[in-house]
Design a protein around this motif. Structure first.
Motif, PDB file in Angstrom:
ATOM      1  N   MET A 246     -21.531  27.955  50.443  1.00 59.48           N
ATOM      2  CA  MET A 246     -20.636  28.720  49.584  1.00 59.48           C
ATOM      3  C   MET A 246     -19.360  29.075  50.341  1.00 59.48           C
ATOM      4  N   PRO A 247     -18.196  28.958  49.721  1.00 58.25           N
ATOM      5  CA  PRO A 247     -16.945  29.357  50.379  1.00 58.25           C
ATOM      6  C   PRO A 247     -17.015  30.810  50.834  1.00 58.25           C
ATOM      7  N   LYS A 248     -16.324  31.113  51.937  1.00 53.85           N
ATOM      8  CA  LYS A 248     -16.423  32.429  52.550  1.00 53.85           C
ATOM      9  C   LYS A 248     -16.052  33.548  51.589  1.00 53.85           C
ATOM     10  N   GLU A 249     -14.959  33.375  50.855  1.00 56.13           N
ATOM     11  CA  GLU A 249     -14.520  34.430  49.940  1.00 56.13           C
ATOM     12  C   GLU A 249     -15.554  34.673  48.844  1.00 56.13           C
ATOM     13  N   ASP A 250     -16.118  33.585  48.293  1.00 57.89           N
ATOM     14  CA  ASP A 250     -17.128  33.732  47.247  1.00 57.89           C
ATOM     15  C   ASP A 250     -18.395  34.372  47.808  1.00 57.89           C
ATOM     16  N   ALA A 251     -18.759  33.982  49.031  1.00 59.06           N
ATOM     17  CA  ALA A 251     -19.959  34.537  49.650  1.00 59.06           C
ATOM     18  C   ALA A 251     -19.823  36.046  49.839  1.00 59.06           C
ATOM     19  N   GLU A 252     -18.657  36.483  50.316  1.00 61.82           N
ATOM     20  CA  GLU A 252     -18.440  37.909  50.535  1.00 61.82           C
ATOM     21  C   GLU A 252     -18.406  38.673  49.217  1.00 61.82           C
ATOM     22  N   ARG A 253     -17.799  38.051  48.201  1.00 65.04           N
ATOM     23  CA  ARG A 253     -17.723  38.727  46.896  1.00 65.04           C
ATOM     24  C   ARG A 253     -19.106  38.876  46.268  1.00 65.04           C
ATOM     25  N   ILE A 254     -19.893  37.804  46.310  1.00 64.78           N
ATOM     26  CA  ILE A 254     -21.228  37.850  45.703  1.00 64.78           C
ATOM     27  C   ILE A 254     -22.142  38.796  46.483  1.00 64.78           C
ATOM     28  N   ALA A 255     -22.028  38.765  47.815  1.00 66.36           N
ATOM     29  CA  ALA A 255     -22.842  39.676  48.628  1.00 66.36           C
ATOM     30  C   ALA A 255     -22.507  41.127  48.294  1.00 66.36           C
ATOM     31  N   SER A 256     -21.220  41.417  48.096  1.00 66.94           N
ATOM     32  CA  SER A 256     -20.791  42.770  47.749  1.00 66.94           C
ATOM     33  C   SER A 256     -21.364  43.189  46.402  1.00 66.94           C
ATOM     34  N   GLN A 257     -21.373  42.261  45.438  1.00 59.29           N
ATOM     35  CA  GLN A 257     -21.906  42.573  44.110  1.00 59.29           C
ATOM     36  C   GLN A 257     -23.416  42.817  44.174  1.00 59.29           C
ATOM     37  N   ILE A 258     -24.114  41.985  44.935  1.00 60.22           N
ATOM     38  CA  ILE A 258     -25.573  42.122  45.046  1.00 60.22           C
ATOM     39  C   ILE A 258     -25.951  43.459  45.665  1.00 60.22           C
ATOM     40  N   MET A 259     -25.185  43.885  46.677  1.00 57.24           N
ATOM     41  CA  MET A 259     -25.512  45.118  47.387  1.00 57.24           C
ATOM     42  C   MET A 259     -25.307  46.365  46.529  1.00 57.24           C
TER      43      MET A 259
END
Length: 372
Positions: A246-259
């Protein structure tokens, strides 16, 4: 205080070696995504090293000049020469072994969770080191000889039946070799079947139960880390997503949403970081015990069955023949996951199984003569 200083120095050396190794992997990596991941891991290790450097400074100990250890230099050279993929399995194994190294150090709890996260990340990197284009796994799935292997369930079933067959075959031959009466051989074989099946079932029940309890403990610890260090857990989750492509920006965004959802975050981290399915927790111990009991019994019945209706040498020959045929069948089935030919696997299984039975028959005959 002296012991604390020694511990600080050891921890500092470990973290600096880790940072140097990940920096070397990043320098040798051509894939931009993995290069960035290695650099992030190197930076994280450097920040951990700073914690111990600060503690040494507070204790009045001067920082020593760092020289990478032999292991770090060797792995770095191998990565440079053959590529990071060549050394990643070794590094991943070491990370997993050391992931709880700070668990007992109360002054390192802030970075303990990150170390476990690094182990999960590097495991994922190692597992996906060949990604990009067609991989060996993709090729393997397309080939019939590889598709035939159904994995651990088939392997466990074959080995369970084989355990029952070989152990009871040897037991029956040992008692028969001692010159025991047909009734004694039959009772011994049936007792061996029952005892072995119960032992295997209990062992499997304990194994699965312990695995479930360990999984529950790890999930509980992960829940505490989500409460205490949510940003660190979010960072590790983003890294894992990056490893998966996963692209870095998408990974950080999705991780933030999950948390944002702690229950969902715990479920995701349990699956992605710990490799645990919270819904399964390693399976049902009772089902595993029953399966183990049945498989062992299925293999163990063949050596003893002829003694139900035959006597003397005829029963012994029939037992050996029946056991030999099943040994060949087990060998053929084992060829599905060992890559060998049917004939080779069957012959190997037959030879070693019969050799073990012949040894116990000889021991039984010798003991029978000595004790009469």
């Amino acid at each position: 205080m002296v012991s604390d200083i020694k511990r600080y120095q050891d921890n500092l050396r470990d973290e600096l070696n880790g940072a140097a190794l990940y920096a070397a992997l990043a320098a040798a990596e051509s894939d931009p995504l993995r290069k960035d991941l290695f650099m992030q891991l190197a930076q994280a290790e450097s920040s951990h090293a700073q914690l111990w450097r600060d503690k040494l400074s507070a204790a009045g100990v001067q920082d020593e000049r760092f020289v990478p250890g032999f292991r770090t230099r060797l792995l770095a050279k191998l990565a440079q020469r053959f590529g990071p993929g060549f050394v990643l399995p070794t590094i991943a194994a070491a990370e997993v072994a050391d992931r709880n190294k700070y668990a007992g150090q109360t002054d390192a709890q802030a970075i303990s969770a990150e170390e476990r996260g690094h182990a999960a990340v590097i495991q994922a990197v190692a597992a996906n080191a060949g990604s990009g284009g067609t991989t060996g796994t993709d090729i393997g799935r397309a080939e019939p000889w590889h598709r035939g292997a159904s994995g651990n369930n088939l392997r466990a079933a074959i080995l369970g039946a084989n355990d029952g067959l070989v152990s009871n075959f040897c037991l029956v031959m040992g008692i028969a070799g001692a010159g025991s009466a047909n009734r004694a051989v039959l009772l011994t074989g049936l007792a061996g079947l029952a005892a072995g099946a119960c032992s295997m079932a209990l062992g499997e029940w304990l194994s699965v139960t312990n695995a479930r309890e360990l999984a529950q403990t790890q999930i509980a610890r992960e829940a505490e880390e989500i409460e205490q260090t949510p940003l660190a857990e979010q960072h590790e989750l983003a890294l894992i997503f990056e490893v998966k492509g996963m692209p870095k920006e998408d990974a950080e965004r999705i991780a933030s949403q999950i948390m944002k959802d702690k229950k969902g975050a715990l479920d995701t981290l349990a699956r992605e970081e710990l490799g645990i399915d919270p819904a399964e927790l390693g399976g049902n111990p009772w089902t595993a015990a029953a399966t183990s009991f049945a498989l062992f019994s299925a293999g163990a019945i063949f050596p003893v069955a002829p003694f139900l209706w035959m006597h003397g040498p005829r029963a012994i020959m029939a037992s050996a023949l029946a056991s030999g045929m099943v040994l060949c069948a087990v060998g053929v089935l084992s060829s599905l996951f060992n890559g060998r030919s049917y004939w080779y696997s069957a012959a190997r299984q037959l030879i070693f199984g019969c050799l073990a039975a012949a040894v116990t028959y000889g021991i039984g005959a010798a003991l029978g003569r000595a004790l009469t």
